[in-house]
Design an enzyme around this catalytic site. Structure first.
Site, PDB file in Angstrom:
ATOM      1  N   THR A 408       1.485  -1.620  -0.112  1.00 11.27           N
ATOM      2  CA  THR A 408      -0.411   0.721  -0.029  1.00 11.27           C
ATOM      3  C   THR A 408       0.801   1.348  -0.110  1.00 11.27           C
ATOM      4  OG1 THR A 408      -1.674  -1.201   0.910  1.00 11.27           O
ATOM      5  CG2 THR A 408      -1.508   1.436   1.645  1.00 11.27           C
ATOM      6  N   ASN A 524      -5.366  -7.782  -3.227  1.00 10.44           N
ATOM      7  CA  ASN A 524      -5.557  -8.374  -2.434  1.00 10.44           C
ATOM      8  C   ASN A 524      -4.716  -7.479  -1.532  1.00 10.44           C
ATOM      9  OD1 ASN A 524      -6.749 -10.945  -2.239  1.00 10.44           O
ATOM     10  ND2 ASN A 524      -5.082 -11.257  -3.597  1.00 10.44           N
ATOM     11  N   TYR A 525      -3.898  -5.991  -1.817  1.00 14.16           N
ATOM     12  CA  TYR A 525      -3.093  -5.508  -0.787  1.00 14.16           C
ATOM     13  C   TYR A 525      -3.149  -4.137  -1.043  1.00 14.16           C
ATOM     14  CZ  TYR A 525      -0.361  -9.387  -1.004  1.00 14.16           C
ATOM     15  OH  TYR A 525       0.320 -10.400  -0.394  1.00 14.16           O
ATOM     16  N   ILE A 526      -3.916  -3.130  -2.203  1.00 12.66           N
ATOM     17  CA  ILE A 526      -4.007  -2.023  -1.621  1.00 12.66           C
ATOM     18  C   ILE A 526      -4.833  -1.540  -1.101  1.00 12.66           C
ATOM     19  CG2 ILE A 526      -4.322  -0.026  -3.637  1.00 12.66           C
ATOM     20  CD1 ILE A 526      -2.704  -1.599  -5.648  1.00 12.66           C
TER      21      ILE A 526
END
Length: 538
Positions: A408, A524-526
């Site tokens: 992120t 899934n990550y940002i």
DNA sequence: AACATTACTTAGTAGGCCCGGT
DNA sequence: ACCGGGCCTACTAAGTAATGTT
């Protein structure tokens, strides 16, 4: 294949209070009602009047059970083939399991895989696939399918109507492990109600189809799965889960990013701590600090230990001596197979302290013995102890929080950097501005995918350029020559420059996207909040 | 503790659909 | 009308980490 010696027993315990793991939370209270999973239809034999299968050149009619499994292999032959040595393993495992589904007579005849000819089945499958279907037929099929599914796709969670994620049990077929998976080709058996455990509230027990019975019925409020069954091949439980749009899943997802925000606040303290521990007198602490440095700096996965015989892939804590090269001063290379057997191969810069530690860890262990190339680099630690170390600095901090945090943060940094370098304006601009905005977003997304090493093997980046890329290249040439005919400073010149810039960036993106997949990091990550803020502010 | 199991997230791929260019 | 690319979703393998057991 074996991963070196056993790790040394972890010894010291810095503080006595073994903090109790947080009690498993309640996921639902009163209502958890659903229809249970949808089961796969029975196998319909495709064999016609003449046997499609041949053994030793002779047509051979198979019983339905044997044919069903044979067709699984034929289906593999229709799709993408695996490389030779892996296919060999696949064939062995398949053949071994196939024989279990044959009757006595078949078993006697079909003794050698090499004498089996599946091409009749392959041909039939391909013909069926190529059979033209009219629009109406397709629509009708779709409608029928959807109707059949309506009863399965919803679940009521304490009064809220939610969607079920995967409401159908996995179909029987060949197990397709990734990389060099030794179980590839084993036959996944058909899942029946007798294999399935149902989780629901006491008042709404779904009825098992026909005269069948569930394996078990539980009412566990601390979990969010609807049904489960045991997979013999992977020795693991498979679940019917809620859809990611459900409230519970969303709440958990939000918590994930809240933990990331918390880490963001505390990162300076966390870093100060492990920086100092890099020079600890205690070797175990020094290994933990070094591992955390790598996890933080390069967003590596934790690297749990895997059972014997599993595919040989590693993460940070399970790195072996052979995965590390010390290049020039402070420069190292990591080269290993990570999750899904995706190769991680990067030259990296580390601090002097980390470099010195790594040099130390790779030569001898702390019983003074020389390390072999397949010994653990960090033999004194495992993910559990690293997470415990992290948890002492910040509640809920584990290795994977770093990966999300770094992703992120990286996304945010790159968005700003690219926005600035392309002078993105807040005001509504030309079509070129809009295109550039999308490109900036994707480039930031791509930078994250590179950091996390999200590679696609399905689009080989080496050989043969796709048409889209060739076309872009020629459009760039056109734009360049057009630009030459314009004089600097004119509006037309500026417009053409902008166009060229868009094309150039687009090409760069397309080329890189042949190696890196953007989807996983986006999903899934940002942190969606970061994307949302940016799109409002530019 | 160490090991095993469970429950959940993260991952790449196949395949369907839509859409713009031809 | 067709084709290919982009994009999305379903699928299921393969991770992480918490929990349970010895």
């Amino acid at each position: 294949m074996s991963s070196g010696r056993k790790r040394a027993a972890s010894s010291s315990k810095e503080d006595g209070s073994s903090e109790q793991g947080t009690k498993r939370t309640i996921k639902w209270t009163k209502q958890f009602s659903h229809a249970g999973p949808r089961f796969q239809p029975d196998y319909i034999p495709i064999n016609g009047t003449k046997p499609l299968f041949r053994y030793n050149g002779e047509p051979l009619a198979l019983t339905a059970n044997a044919e069903e499994v044979a067709v699984m292999y034929a289906r593999y032959l229709c799709g993408k083939r695996r490389e030779k040595n892996i296919e060999k393993m696949l064939q062995q495992n398949f053949f071994q399991d196939w024989q279990k589904s044959m009757n006595g007579k078949e078993k006697k005849i079909i003794e050698k895989f090499e004498l089996c000819d599946f091409s009749g089945f392959v041909k039939k499958l391909q013909e069926d696939k190529e059979k033209p279907v009219t629009k109406q037929e397709r629509a009708a099929q779709k409608k029928k399918r959807e109707e059949m599914m309506t009863q399965y796709k919803t679940v009521i969670v304490d009064g809220r109507k939610e969607l079920v994620g995967n409401f159908t049990v996995e179909p029987p077929g060949l197990y397709m492990g990734r990389g060099n998976n030794k179980k590839i080709g084993h036959v996944k058996k058909r899942i029946n109600p007798e294999d399935v455990t149902i989780n629901c509230d006491e008042q709404h027990i779904p009825k098992a189809p026909g005269n069948s019975k569930w394996r078990a019925i539980v009412h566990d409020r601390t979990v969010m799965w609807l049904a489960s069954w045991y997979d013999e091949i992977t020795k693991s439980t498979k679940y019917i889960q809620l859809h990611c749009s459900s409230k519970i899943k969303n709440d958990i997802e939000e918590e994930k990013f809240e933990r990331v925000s918390e880490l963001k606040k505390q990162i300076n303290d966390v870093r100060r701590q492990y920086e100092s521990d890099l020079k600890s007198k205690d070797d175990e602490t020094r290994q933990k600090a070094t591992a955390v440095y790598l996890i933080d700096k390069f967003a590596l996965r934790a690297g749990n230990e895997k059972p014997e015989g599993a595919t040989d892939t590693v993460g940070c804590c399970s790195l072996r001596v052979e995965h590390l090269s010390l290049l020039a001063s402070k420069k190292i290379q990591l080269n290993f197979l990570g999750k899904d057997s995706i190769r991680y191969e990067k030259d990296l810069l580390v601090s002097q302290a980390v470099y010195d530690n790594l040099q130390d860890f790779r030569t001898k262990d702390f019983e003074g013995k020389k390390k072999m190339k397949n010994d653990f680099l960090f033999e004194l630690i495992k993910t559990q102890s690293v997470n415990e170390y992290l948890g002492r600095r910040m509640e809920g901090l584990t290795a994977k929080v770093f990966r999300t945090f770094r992703a992120t943060q990286h996304f945010e940094e790159k968005l700003n950097e690219y926005s600035k370098s392309h002078k993105l304006k807040t005001t509504k601009g030309t079509p070129e501005d809009d295109k550039m905005k999308l490109i900036v977003f994707k480039r930031a997304n791509l930078a994250v995918a590179e950091l996390l090493n999200h590679q696609t093997l399905s689009k080989p980046s080496g050989k043969g350029k796709p048409k889209a890329i060739m076309k872009l290249e020629s459009r760039i040439k056109d734009a360049q020559s057009q630009l030459k005919s314009l004089s600097n400073g004119t509006d037309e010149y500026r417009k053409q420059t902008a166009k060229l810039e868009v094309l150039t960036q687009d090409l760069d993106l397309k080329v890189k996207q042949r190696t890196f997949a953007l989807g996983t990091s986006k999903i899934n990550y940002i942190d969606p909040n970061v994307s949302a803020e940016w799109s409002v502010s530019t």
